[in-house]
Design a protein around this motif. Structure first.
Motif, PDB file in Angstrom:
ATOM      1  N   ARG A 146       0.740  -1.267   0.116  1.00 29.35           N
ATOM      2  CA  ARG A 146      -0.052  -0.054   0.104  1.00 29.35           C
ATOM      3  C   ARG A 146       1.020   1.375   0.060  1.00 29.35           C
ATOM      4  O   ARG A 146       0.502   2.252  -0.636  1.00 29.35           O
ATOM      5  N   ARG A 147       2.044   1.296   0.796  1.00 30.10           N
ATOM      6  CA  ARG A 147       2.729   2.425   0.646  1.00 30.10           C
ATOM      7  C   ARG A 147       3.367   2.462  -0.592  1.00 30.10           C
ATOM      8  O   ARG A 147       3.620   3.589  -1.114  1.00 30.10           O
ATOM      9  N   GLU A 205      -3.908 -10.862  -3.270  1.00 26.23           N
ATOM     10  CA  GLU A 205      -5.439 -10.913  -2.883  1.00 26.23           C
ATOM     11  C   GLU A 205      -5.769 -12.438  -2.607  1.00 26.23           C
ATOM     12  O   GLU A 205      -6.319 -12.803  -1.416  1.00 26.23           O
ATOM     13  N   TRP A 206      -5.000 -13.497  -3.255  1.00 20.39           N
ATOM     14  CA  TRP A 206      -5.222 -14.920  -2.728  1.00 20.39           C
ATOM     15  C   TRP A 206      -4.955 -14.973  -1.453  1.00 20.39           C
ATOM     16  O   TRP A 206      -5.530 -15.779  -0.451  1.00 20.39           O
ATOM     17  N   CYS A 207      -3.730 -14.425  -1.118  1.00 18.01           N
ATOM     18  CA  CYS A 207      -3.030 -14.638   0.372  1.00 18.01           C
ATOM     19  C   CYS A 207      -3.921 -13.951   1.263  1.00 18.01           C
ATOM     20  O   CYS A 207      -3.819 -14.431   2.514  1.00 18.01           O
ATOM     21  N   GLN A 261      -9.983  -5.644  -1.459  1.00 20.64           N
ATOM     22  CA  GLN A 261      -9.705  -5.908   0.126  1.00 20.64           C
ATOM     23  C   GLN A 261      -9.813  -4.792   1.111  1.00 20.64           C
ATOM     24  O   GLN A 261     -10.328  -4.959   2.233  1.00 20.64           O
ATOM     25  N   TYR A 262      -9.889  -3.391   0.647  1.00 19.30           N
ATOM     26  CA  TYR A 262     -10.013  -2.409   1.502  1.00 19.30           C
ATOM     27  C   TYR A 262     -11.334  -1.689   1.251  1.00 19.30           C
ATOM     28  O   TYR A 262     -11.487  -0.622   2.006  1.00 19.30           O
ATOM     29  N   GLY A 263     -11.869  -1.929   0.122  1.00 19.43           N
ATOM     30  CA  GLY A 263     -13.232  -0.925  -0.319  1.00 19.43           C
ATOM     31  C   GLY A 263     -13.100   0.055  -0.947  1.00 19.43           C
ATOM     32  O   GLY A 263     -11.944   0.714  -1.512  1.00 19.43           O
ATOM     33  N   LEU A 268     -10.926   5.098  -4.021  1.00 16.74           N
ATOM     34  CA  LEU A 268     -11.084   6.301  -4.469  1.00 16.74           C
ATOM     35  C   LEU A 268      -9.824   7.453  -3.791  1.00 16.74           C
ATOM     36  O   LEU A 268      -9.612   8.237  -4.592  1.00 16.74           O
ATOM     37  N   LEU A 269      -9.532   7.273  -2.551  1.00 17.61           N
ATOM     38  CA  LEU A 269      -8.429   8.013  -2.142  1.00 17.61           C
ATOM     39  C   LEU A 269      -7.098   7.993  -2.976  1.00 17.61           C
ATOM     40  O   LEU A 269      -6.573   8.818  -3.101  1.00 17.61           O
TER      41      LEU A 269
END
Length: 330
Positions: A146-147, A205-207, A261-263, A268-269
């Motif tokens: 993510r970073r 995603e699978w993990c 995973q995070y929505g 969007l952010l």
């Protein structure tokens, strides 16, 4: 046709990499002694003589484990592996890249670990190069990825997305799909890869789903050689800068992973971040040109490349936002 159930089914996806697979299989059969294996190769319409080269190099009498399947189109990593997993007969299943080599009996070790530790959902190992050096960029935490998706100072991102921590130093959030072993029963519980992913991100995603079934381990004293790039050799020579560091297909898949995973809010952010950065990176370079007395719109290669990537991501914006069922392939 062998009737005995193998301990491990090894699945290798091929796309125009016959020599890499031949080298890979040499290393598998040279080093794997403690378990029985079958090898399943799934071809993504290479359109070459891959099958004849690979199967010709290993006569059936010597290596009857090698089984070859054609997808009939370039299905990408996830779909091809899903097909291979459906053909697998082994108790445990290893996803193994064509551009990898074993240096010891790592397959037996991982298989025995899964057999002995029921609370472990999947296991992998450390990637090294031919010289034995550990790959410097080894992401094993969701927060690390993510970073990487943001173009912001690292100290900010470390506070926004802190790493998860575990008592076991081998425990991780995710394992790279180049070497990932899990059980047939675990696959049955989680399902396979999300087939909307063409390439990259699908293993992350699978993990996430595998991790709900148990611990995810990367053995810090276990190693395999990962040559990288396989049939995608253009990435080996691609010029990388802080602004223009994304591989387009990889980042499109990462955006899909973040959305799933995070929505929608997290997705969007990140997209707003990219849209805001486009005028900022142009303005920053133009101001430098002005101070240095250069033509205002000179040396904007990186800025144009970044804007073009954002444009490609935008083509998939609505499909990603609404989590649509389509093939996310650039």
């Amino acid at each position: 046709m062998p009737t005995a159930t193998p301990d491990v089914s090894i699945i290798i996806v091929n796309y125009k990499t016959p020599q890499l697979i031949i080298d890979c299989l040499h290393s598998v059969f040279e080093h794997t002694q403690g378990v029985s294996v079958e090898v399943i190769i799934v071809d993504n319409e290479s359109g070459d003589n891959s099958e004849s080269l690979v199967r010709g190099a290993f006569p059936e009498a010597q290596f009857p484990q090698v089984r070859w399947f054609d997808m009939g189109y370039n299905a990408g990593f996830g779909r091809a592996n899903n097909f291979g997993m459906k053909q697998a007969r082994g108790r445990n299943v290893l996803l193994f890249n064509s551009d990898t080599l074993l240096v010891d009996d790592l397959i037996s070790r991982c298989s025995q670990l899964l057999d002995q530790q029921a609370d472990v959902a999947a296991v992998g190992a450390m990637q090294i190069n031919r010289e034995g050096q550990v790959h410097p960029q080894l992401f094993t935490r969701f927060a690390q990825l993510r970073r990487f998706c943001y173009i912001l100072p690292e100290r900010w991102l470390n506070r926004i997305f802190p790493d998860s921590h575990y008592a076991d130093p081998n425990q991780v959030d995710w394992i790279i799909g180049a070497f990932l072993m899990t059980r047939q029963t675990t696959i049955g519980q989680t399902g396979g890869f999300d087939e909307r992913f063409f390439m990259y991100g699908e293993d992350v995603e699978w993990c996430w789903r595998l991790g709900k079934q148990g611990r995810m381990l990367v053995l810090h004293d276990g190693f395999f050689v990962h040559l990288e790039y396989g049939s995608d050799i253009s990435n080996a020579t691609r010029k990388v800068t802080f602004i223009n560091r994304f591989k387009t297909q990889m980042q499109l898949s990462n955006l899909l992973w973040i959305r799933k995973q995070y929505g929608a809010g997290a997705y969007l952010l990140l997209m707003i971040h990219y849209y805001t950065l486009v005028p900022i990176v142009y303005g920053w370079k133009i101001s430098i040109n002005l101070r240095q007395g250069k033509p205002l719109f000179s040396e904007l290669t990186n800025q144009r490349a970044f804007a073009q990537q954002v444009g490609i991501f935008s083509r998939f914006f609505w499909a990603t936002l609404f989590n649509q069922n389509r093939f996310f392939k650039v």
